[in-house]
Motif scaffolding. Structure first.
Motif, PDB file in Angstrom:
ATOM      1  N   VAL A   1       1.089  -1.126   0.268  1.00 20.02           N
ATOM      2  CA  VAL A   1       0.066   0.261   0.145  1.00 20.02           C
ATOM      3  C   VAL A   1       1.076   1.268  -0.024  1.00 20.02           C
ATOM      4  N   PHE A   2       2.139   1.163   1.167  1.00 26.96           N
ATOM      5  CA  PHE A   2       2.314   2.702   1.318  1.00 26.96           C
ATOM      6  C   PHE A   2       3.498   2.864  -0.010  1.00 26.96           C
ATOM      7  N   ASP A   3       4.151   1.673  -0.936  1.00 22.67           N
ATOM      8  CA  ASP A   3       4.785   1.952  -2.225  1.00 22.67           C
ATOM      9  C   ASP A   3       4.500   2.243  -3.353  1.00 22.67           C
ATOM     10  N   ARG A   4       2.367   1.651  -3.198  1.00 22.60           N
ATOM     11  CA  ARG A   4       1.785   1.959  -4.583  1.00 22.60           C
ATOM     12  C   ARG A   4       1.443   3.215  -4.020  1.00 22.60           C
ATOM     13  N   ALA A   5       1.519   4.218  -3.036  1.00 23.30           N
ATOM     14  CA  ALA A   5       0.871   5.264  -2.629  1.00 23.30           C
ATOM     15  C   ALA A   5       2.337   6.648  -3.352  1.00 23.30           C
ATOM     16  N   ALA A   6       3.360   5.551  -3.120  1.00 20.94           N
ATOM     17  CA  ALA A   6       4.500   6.839  -3.262  1.00 20.94           C
ATOM     18  C   ALA A   6       4.574   6.950  -4.522  1.00 20.94           C
ATOM     19  N   ALA A   7       4.231   5.682  -5.024  1.00 17.93           N
ATOM     20  CA  ALA A   7       4.558   6.169  -6.840  1.00 17.93           C
ATOM     21  C   ALA A   7       3.058   7.201  -7.301  1.00 17.93           C
ATOM     22  N   LEU A   8       1.914   7.304  -6.518  1.00 15.08           N
ATOM     23  CA  LEU A   8       0.392   7.549  -6.821  1.00 15.08           C
ATOM     24  C   LEU A   8       0.965   9.252  -6.658  1.00 15.08           C
ATOM     25  N   ILE A   9       1.701   8.919  -5.959  1.00 20.77           N
ATOM     26  CA  ILE A   9       1.434  10.713  -4.993  1.00 20.77           C
ATOM     27  C   ILE A   9       3.423  11.606  -6.251  1.00 20.77           C
TER      28      ILE A   9
ATOM     29  N   GLN B   1      -0.913  15.551 -10.404  1.00 14.29           N
ATOM     30  CA  GLN B   1      -1.149  16.900 -10.522  1.00 14.29           C
ATOM     31  C   GLN B   1      -2.263  17.776 -10.602  1.00 14.29           C
ATOM     32  N   ASN B   2      -3.138  17.512  -9.874  1.00 11.69           N
ATOM     33  CA  ASN B   2      -3.838  18.409  -9.158  1.00 11.69           C
ATOM     34  C   ASN B   2      -4.616  17.745  -7.553  1.00 11.69           C
ATOM     35  N   GLU B   3      -4.192  16.752  -7.113  1.00 19.12           N
ATOM     36  CA  GLU B   3      -5.024  17.363  -5.694  1.00 19.12           C
ATOM     37  C   GLU B   3      -4.305  15.994  -4.306  1.00 19.12           C
ATOM     38  N   VAL B   4      -3.917  16.023  -3.760  1.00 13.26           N
ATOM     39  CA  VAL B   4      -2.920  14.540  -3.101  1.00 13.26           C
ATOM     40  C   VAL B   4      -3.417  15.053  -0.933  1.00 13.26           C
ATOM     41  N   GLN B   5      -4.848  14.079  -0.605  1.00 18.89           N
ATOM     42  CA  GLN B   5      -5.293  14.080   0.327  1.00 18.89           C
ATOM     43  C   GLN B   5      -4.726  12.931   1.142  1.00 18.89           C
TER      44      GLN B   5
ATOM     45  N   PHE C   1      -4.289   4.839   7.451  1.00 21.33           N
ATOM     46  CA  PHE C   1      -2.951   5.527   6.336  1.00 21.33           C
ATOM     47  C   PHE C   1      -4.367   5.445   5.042  1.00 21.33           C
ATOM     48  N   VAL C   2      -4.321   6.945   4.619  1.00 24.11           N
ATOM     49  CA  VAL C   2      -4.695   7.139   3.430  1.00 24.11           C
ATOM     50  C   VAL C   2      -4.126   7.992   2.869  1.00 24.11           C
ATOM     51  N   ALA C   3      -4.043   7.366   0.699  1.00 19.45           N
ATOM     52  CA  ALA C   3      -4.082   8.587   0.290  1.00 19.45           C
ATOM     53  C   ALA C   3      -5.143   8.982  -0.527  1.00 19.45           C
ATOM     54  N   LEU C   4      -5.421   9.306  -1.345  1.00 15.76           N
ATOM     55  CA  LEU C   4      -5.893  10.456  -2.513  1.00 15.76           C
ATOM     56  C   LEU C   4      -6.070  10.888  -3.448  1.00 15.76           C
ATOM     57  N   VAL C   5      -5.091  10.030  -3.940  1.00 20.11           N
ATOM     58  CA  VAL C   5      -4.904  11.256  -5.381  1.00 20.11           C
ATOM     59  C   VAL C   5      -5.196  11.666  -6.714  1.00 20.11           C
ATOM     60  N   ASP C   6      -5.341  12.708  -7.245  1.00 15.97           N
ATOM     61  CA  ASP C   6      -6.302  12.812  -8.341  1.00 15.97           C
ATOM     62  C   ASP C   6      -7.670  12.756  -8.787  1.00 15.97           C
ATOM     63  N   ARG C   7      -8.739  12.675  -7.465  1.00 20.42           N
ATOM     64  CA  ARG C   7      -9.716  12.303  -7.028  1.00 20.42           C
ATOM     65  C   ARG C   7      -9.911  10.819  -8.322  1.00 20.42           C
TER      66      ARG C   7
END
Length: 359
Positions: free
Chosen positions: A120-128, A132-136, A196-202
């Protein structure tokens, strides 16, 4: 089960018609010569020898020489085990088919359940890194430090980054403000254990329960609608009620917003005072799905929770439909936020460029 049904069952178990016929006959005779077996069943004499050898190779019978080729059925334990395994397999298959029919699995390309938090963490790092628009993001201070390089790249890309930093009773220490410069847009401090929550570009969600949870797993989502559900969890539980400890937003214009609700809460008091608010809108045409951008004046704000009578509206008032009316080039656009359907435009970024007429 009669003889015909037994033959049919043996054929379902993998025997040929002649093999099933010969084996069924041999069970009745006990032991017999090849000729006697052929005479007692429907297998042609010219084929009986090949049929018996095939049955022997499958473990159903054994052959022996006694003036001529004879055969007898073997102890059926192995055969019975094989048949029971096949029956169990078919039963399990039937139950699985029924379960999948009644409860179709979610497309694995949209939702994945994983066992390891590192995944999960590695995937979040790659997406972040590619945002381009927003990270929560909701993390511990140590996780924030690990994600610092990815967050810096997202910030440099122009993404608005909202960080919910959570600590427990044992350690409430958080980084000082300078450590957030050039990394995040705003930080809020939550003093409770948090997933742990990561939301990337909707579109993308990375989720894992907090470290003290009894169930340890991870969820990876690549879906616009499901990520919107996590967005509201983040907004209401991890963001709205907690104190801001850092913000890179200045009081001077221009001001960027990835969330239309945040924008409405800040500009409605200005409009109520008779101010003129000029904005730049970037997003998608809700009818065609094509990118659209324009600059215009906000003429009205609409939300289903009732008009605020005292300053900025509360989040509860903005839980339903929220939109802006923006006039640009002689046309009035209705601008919505994430998930807009009824409006003309789904805005991904609203920038307040100019405010005039407010004392």
């Amino acid at each position: 089960m009669n003889t015909a049904e037994l033959r049919a069952a043996l054929e379902e178990a993998g025997l040929s018609q002649y093999q099933a016929e010969a084996y069924n006959t041999l069970l009745q005779l006990g032991a017999a010569s090849a000729t006697e077996i052929a005479d007692a069943c429907a297998v042609p004499t010219a084929r009986i020898y090949d049929v018996l050898r095939d049955l022997e190779s499958k473990g159903y019978i054994e052959t022996y020489e006694q003036d001529s080729l004879h055969a007898r059925a073997r102890n059926p334990d192995e055969v019975l085990d094989d048949l029971r395994e096949r029956a169990t397999l078919l039963t399990d298959a039937a139950e699985e088919i029924e379960e999948r029919w009644e409860e179709p699995a979610v497309d694995t390309h949209k939702v994945s359940i994983v066992k390891r938090f590192d995944t999960v963490f590695d995937r979040a790092a790659a997406l972040i890194s590619e945002a381009q628009n927003e990270v929560q993001l909701a993390v511990t201070p140590s996780q924030f430090e690990e994600l610092r390089p990815a967050l810096r790249r997202a910030y440099d890309n122009g993404a608005i980054i909202k960080l919910s930093l959570h600590t427990d009773e044992e350690s409430r220490t958080i980084p000082n403000g300078a450590s957030f410069d050039g990394i995040v847009t705003e930080v809020r401090h939550r003093t409770l254990p948090t997933p742990f929550v990561a939301l990337v570009d909707r579109t993308d969600t990375c989720f894992a329960p907090h470290a003290h949870s009894l169930n340890q797993y991870g969820v990876l989502v690549n879906d616009y609608t499901l990520t919107y559900v996590f967005h509201w969890y983040f907004l209401t539980c991890l963001w709205e009620v907690w104190d801001t400890v850092y913000s890179s937003r200045s009081a001077s214009l221009p001001l960027d917003y990835a969330d239309i609700r945040h924008c409405v809460r800040e500009i409605e008091p200005l409009l109520s005072d008779g101010g003129r608010v000029r904005v730049a809108v970037e997003g998608f045409d809700t009818e065609t799905g094509k990118s659209i951008s324009f600059v215009g004046d906000v003429t009205d704000v609409q939300y289903s929770g009732g008009t605020s009578s005292n300053g900025a509206p509360a989040l509860s008032q903005l839980a339903g439909q929220v939109s802006l009316s923006v006039i640009s080039g002689g046309r009035v656009y209705r601008v919505g936020g994430w998930g807009a359907v009824l409006e003309d435009v789904e805005a991904t970024r609203i920038t307040v460029r100019e405010v005039t007429g407010v004392s």
